[in-house]
Design a protein around this motif. Structure first.
Motif, PDB file in Angstrom:
ATOM      1  N   THR A 101       9.324 -22.402 -26.235  1.00 39.27           N
ATOM      2  CA  THR A 101       8.091 -21.450 -26.160  1.00 39.27           C
ATOM      3  C   THR A 101       7.849 -21.230 -24.820  1.00 39.27           C
ATOM      4  N   THR A 102       8.050 -21.840 -24.021  1.00 39.06           N
ATOM      5  CA  THR A 102       8.017 -21.208 -22.554  1.00 39.06           C
ATOM      6  C   THR A 102       8.961 -20.136 -22.381  1.00 39.06           C
ATOM      7  N   LEU A 103       9.975 -20.390 -22.605  1.00 35.43           N
ATOM      8  CA  LEU A 103      11.171 -19.350 -22.446  1.00 35.43           C
ATOM      9  C   LEU A 103      10.824 -17.976 -23.018  1.00 35.43           C
ATOM     10  N   GLY A 161       7.751 -16.995 -24.200  1.00 32.07           N
ATOM     11  CA  GLY A 161       6.253 -16.466 -23.625  1.00 32.07           C
ATOM     12  C   GLY A 161       5.280 -16.860 -24.723  1.00 32.07           C
ATOM     13  N   TYR A 192      11.579 -12.682 -18.275  1.00 29.84           N
ATOM     14  CA  TYR A 192      12.290 -14.070 -17.675  1.00 29.84           C
ATOM     15  C   TYR A 192      12.450 -13.718 -16.185  1.00 29.84           C
ATOM     16  N   PRO A 194       9.476 -11.715 -24.391  1.00 32.67           N
ATOM     17  CA  PRO A 194       9.411 -12.470 -23.216  1.00 32.67           C
ATOM     18  C   PRO A 194       9.751 -11.741 -21.956  1.00 32.67           C
ATOM     19  N   SER A 215       4.024 -20.207 -25.280  1.00 29.43           N
ATOM     20  CA  SER A 215       3.484 -21.428 -25.236  1.00 29.43           C
ATOM     21  C   SER A 215       2.063 -21.622 -25.667  1.00 29.43           C
ATOM     22  N   LYS A 216       1.271 -20.521 -25.312  1.00 29.26           N
ATOM     23  CA  LYS A 216      -0.164 -20.531 -25.652  1.00 29.26           C
ATOM     24  C   LYS A 216      -0.230 -20.239 -27.126  1.00 29.26           C
ATOM     25  N   SER A 221       8.579 -27.240 -26.392  1.00 29.66           N
ATOM     26  CA  SER A 221       7.771 -26.596 -25.026  1.00 29.66           C
ATOM     27  C   SER A 221       8.780 -25.757 -24.320  1.00 29.66           C
ATOM     28  N   ASN A 222      10.046 -26.373 -24.264  1.00 32.91           N
ATOM     29  CA  ASN A 222      10.848 -25.246 -23.437  1.00 32.91           C
ATOM     30  C   ASN A 222      11.236 -23.882 -24.191  1.00 32.91           C
TER      31      ASN A 222
END
Length: 353
Positions: free
Chosen positions: A55-57, A59, A110, A108, A61-62, A52-53
């Motif tokens: 894929t969030t970093l 961009g 940031y 991504p 995660s979706k 999760s961390n």
């Protein structure tokens, strides 16, 4: 302590800075203008973290399923799965080419936090996948030492969409591990040393350095997907899978299967349709085969549109090629001539006894 006494220490410090500062000019991946595609890049996590961390970093995660497929994790893998420090995972991302090079398209992004600096963001947070000068240029920052808390920065990951030796490939930004070589990397990823040297503008295999992001072209499995399909071209590299057709179809690639794309129902709820459309070819289910004599017939995936999933029966021969008629005739003639010759020899021996 006088200035004369401190001078040697200052020189040592200056030499340390000069020898540890990364180069000021990056080595971008070459790419023909106006191209778009999907690419991969390594990420080596500096600390224990989770999917999760990560894929969030980056961009994505979706698009969790694309991350799971790229790393060959089961589709049911939870985002909370732990990723150990120094563990390498592959990051899938969209690539856009312009001005002769390729960079990540829109992600991504940031967001700057207190005590951040461009060098820290590039080398520590994103593991050296980009140089701080690249982030500076991509975001039109005049002074690299002046960024604001809350400022959103585009991170230009290197990528390419070019064909290699006339074939469509997935360009993979591989972080070179310590002790590796161009020859070993070529063997690992089913390419050639010459190809890697040319793609990465390396004059000699000895020029390869640990930690460098190397452009590695990954061969994709062959498929029969129509150019009209919404997922064309579906390029899936060896040892991975892709979820497509609005999450209804899973296609995997395995070099052991002669690089032929194998597709089947995904058993995942569709992201668009109330239920996944029918994927059968008459009485044969998608991905299944029937055999008769020397023929194997498979229900193959051809793509999808807004309304349906397209499949078709494909038949291949499973028997070895038999000798041609000419070969049979020649063989039979040779045997006949041999028998005649033997008979003549025996007859001669009988007559001259």
């Amino acid at each position: 302590m006088t200035i004369t006494q401190t001078l040697p220490y200052f020189i040592i410090f200056l030499l340390f800075i000069l020898t540890t500062t990364p180069p000021t000019k990056a080595q971008p991946f070459s790419c023909k203008p106006s191209s778009k595609c999907n690419s991969l890049i390594d990420y080596v996590s500096p600390n224990d973290t989770t999917i999760s961390n990560i894929t969030t970093l980056f961009g994505i995660s979706k698009n969790l399923l694309s991350f799971l497929g790229a790393n060959n994790y089961p589709p049911t893998t939870l985002p909370s799965l732990a990723i150990k420090a120094k563990q390498t995972v592959k990051i899938p991302f969209p690539c856009r080419c312009a001005n002769g090079t390729g960079t990540s398209d829109g992600l991504p992004v940031y967001k700057v936090v207190p005590e951040d600096g461009l060098f820290h963001i590039a080398s520590d947070i994103f593991g050296g996948l980009v140089l701080y000068q690249q982030i500076q240029a991509a975001n039109n920052i005049a002074d690299a030492n002046k960024i604001l808390v809350g400022q959103e920065l585009k991170i230009p990951l290197p990528c390419s969409c070019d064909e290699v030796d006339g074939q469509a490939v997935i360009h993979y930004g591989h972080v070179v591990p310590a002790g590796s070589s161009v020859e070993a990397i070529a063997k690992q990823f089913d390419t050639t040393q010459e190809t890697l040297l040319k793609l990465n503008a390396l004059a000699d295999p000895a020029d390869l350095k640990a930690g460098v992001v190397l452009d590695v072209p990954l061969k994709a499995c062959n498929s029969s997907i129509s150019s009209d399909s919404r997922d064309y071209p579906l390029l899936v590299p060896n040892g991975s899978y892709a979820i497509t057709a609005n999450n209804c179809v899973r296609c995997k690639c395995d070099a052991a299967n002669n690089y032929t794309l194998q597709c089947e129902p995904s058993q995942i709820k569709s992201s668009i349709w109330p239920t996944c459309p029918n994927t059968q070819c008459n009485s044969v289910f998608l991905g299944n085969s029937t055999s008769s004599g020397c023929s194997r017939t498979t229900c193959a995936y051809l793509g999808y549109d807004n309304q349906k999933i397209i499949t078709n029966l494909t038949t291949v021969s499973t028997c070895s090629t038999s000798p041609s008629s000419a070969t049979k005739i020649n063989s039979q003639g040779w045997r006949w001539n041999f028998l005649v010759a033997v008979q003549l020899v025996l007859l001669s021996l009988y007559l001259f006894q």
